[in-house]
Enzyme design. Structure first.
Site, short mmCIF file in Angstrom:
data_model
loop_
_atom_site.label_atom_id
_atom_site.label_comp_id
_atom_site.label_asym_id
_atom_site.label_seq_id
_atom_site.Cartn_x
_atom_site.Cartn_y
_atom_site.Cartn_z
N ASP A 1 10.76 1.10 -3.89
CA ASP A 1 9.78 1.30 -2.92
C ASP A 1 10.58 2.23 -1.93
OD1 ASP A 1 7.64 1.29 -1.14
OD2 ASP A 1 8.91 0.26 0.34
N GLU B 1 6.49 4.66 -6.77
CA GLU B 1 4.95 5.05 -6.36
C GLU B 1 5.01 6.46 -6.85
OE1 GLU B 1 6.23 4.30 -1.75
OE2 GLU B 1 7.73 5.12 -3.26
N CYS C 1 0.72 -9.10 -0.02
CA CYS C 1 1.69 -10.36 -0.16
C CYS C 1 2.00 -10.43 -1.66
CB CYS C 1 1.19 -11.55 0.51
SG CYS C 1 2.18 -13.04 -0.03
N ASP D 1 10.06 -3.61 2.82
CA ASP D 1 10.44 -2.79 1.63
C ASP D 1 10.60 -3.62 0.44
OD1 ASP D 1 10.03 -0.69 3.52
OD2 ASP D 1 12.21 -0.53 3.83
ZN LIG Z 1 0.84 -14.58 0.87
#
Ligand SMILES: [Zn+2]
Length: 382
Positions: free
Chosen positions: A169, A253, A317, A346
């Site tokens: 990332d 990405e 998450c 990150d």
């Molecule tokens: Zn979570």
């Protein structure tokens, strides 16, 4: 003499550029390499200063332009543009070693290359010149340093074969966060160097145009900037090789998408004053390093780099999949509102990227296929 070669190559390139820019729908097509080459012969007859230069150098500039144009129409590169004095100083020699040019080692630390119309030029032998070299490029950077790069197509970095996958990332505080938890930073300028740069820039704005003082200040700025660029390039080379060696699949990405996502959502939730401006500056600096890192990864690990849709990777998450903008409490802290999972923001994003699926068809060539890797410049002794 070398600067003369650079000037001639640039002159010929810009002429070719002008011919192609002149083209409009309805006009007959701009001259190709063969026609331009014929015109060059004529121009050399008419202008003594052009004839005083090397035909090999000038012709190669035309050939390079033809290649650049072909790349543009193939959709892989941008349109060839004008070259400016002081910014684009360089020329390329292509041909048989021992005939059009040559290179030899003089001592442990020095080598010599034979340049048309110049003769033997010494350089610092900083790395092995591989067999089968057919071309080299001589260039002078903005800090006034000369470089020579011998072009070869190296083998890709072998994959470890462990099946290891990593997500990378791009961050603002951390240049590259890995899903393994490591956070890597591009070494920039030191505090003292940055302060000196600022001082010099102020001095430059006060110096009158065309003065000797202005030229001196400009050169000093260029030297500091060159140091910064060198460090960034060095970091990119080391990091890309390490990643290609350690992991079978490297997921990054897809920035073309990320850009749109970012501008639409505006994800900078950083408190404090002036942070936005600073972050913007950092981002632009890291952007340069990031693009290069991905390019080098694709070259060193062809077919092993996958581009991932980066939408919501910074808000989701990694433990439970709950997606909420409030999950990211600050630039560095990620705490899930649903399950309480806490991580460096990150690194959490990097783990999402590692788990992601490739979204684009634009990938590197299949594994094992050699790609044109950029030759590394060698510093000339002066
Ligand atoms: Zn979570």
């Amino acid at each position: 003499m070398l600067l003369g070669h650079c000037a001639h190559a640039r002159f010929v390139w810009n002429l070719a550029c002008e011919q192609h820019q002149h083209w409009r729908p309805g006009r007959s097509s701009a001259p190709g390499y063969v026609e331009q080459s014929r015109q060059l012969t004529e121009a050399r007859k008419a202008f003594g200063w052009l004839a005083a230069g090397s035909q090999t150098v000038q012709q190669q500039a035309l050939r390079d332009f033809a290649q650049a144009t072909a790349n543009f129409f193939a959709g892989t590169h941008r349109r060839p543009t004008w070259r400016k004095a002081g910014r684009h100083e360089g020329f390329r020699i292509v041909g048989k070693r021992g005939k059009q040019w040559d290179v030899r080692r003089v001592s442990r630390k020095t080598g010599e290359m034979w340049v048309p119309k110049v003769g033997w030029v010494r350089f610092r032998w900083s790395r092995q010149v591989p067999d089968g070299v057919k071309s080299f490029r001589v260039a002078r950077d903005r800090a006034g340093r000369w470089h020579v790069a011998f072009a070869v197509v190296p083998q890709p970095v072998p994959a470890p074969g462990t099946g290891a996958v990593v997500g990378v990332d791009r961050g603002v505080a951390t240049s590259a966060a890995l899903s393994s938890g490591e956070r890597l930073s591009v070494p920039g300028l030191r505090e003292t160097e940055a302060r000196r740069l600022l001082r010099l820039q102020r001095r430059l704005s006060r110096a009158s145009r065309g003065s000797k003082r202005r030229a001196d200040v400009k050169a000093a700025i260029a030297r500091i900037r060159a140091r910064e660029t060198d460090r960034r390039k060095d970091w990119v080379e080391k990091t890309s090789t390490e990643l290609a060696r350690r992991f079978d699949v490297i997921r990054v990405e897809d920035l073309r998408i990320r850009h749109m996502v970012r501008s639409a959502h505006g994800t900078m939730q950083v408190p404090g004053t002036n942070v936005r401006a600073k972050a913007g500056l950092n981002r632009s600096i890291y952007a340069a390093g990031w693009g290069r890192l991905v390019t080098r990864l694709e070259q060193k690990a062809p077919g092993r780099v996958e581009k991932i849709n980066p939408a919501y990777t910074s808000q989701t998450c990694n433990a439970c999949g709950h997606c909420d903008a409030k999950n990211r409490q600050s630039q560095a802290v990620f705490v899930c509102r649903a399950c309480g999972h806490a991580a460096h923001a990150d690194v959490n994003a990097a783990r999402n990227i590692a788990a992601g699926r490739a979204v684009t068809a634009r990938e590197g060539p299949p594994p094992g296929e050699p790609v044109n890797r950029e030759p590394q410049p060698v510093l000339l002794s002066t």
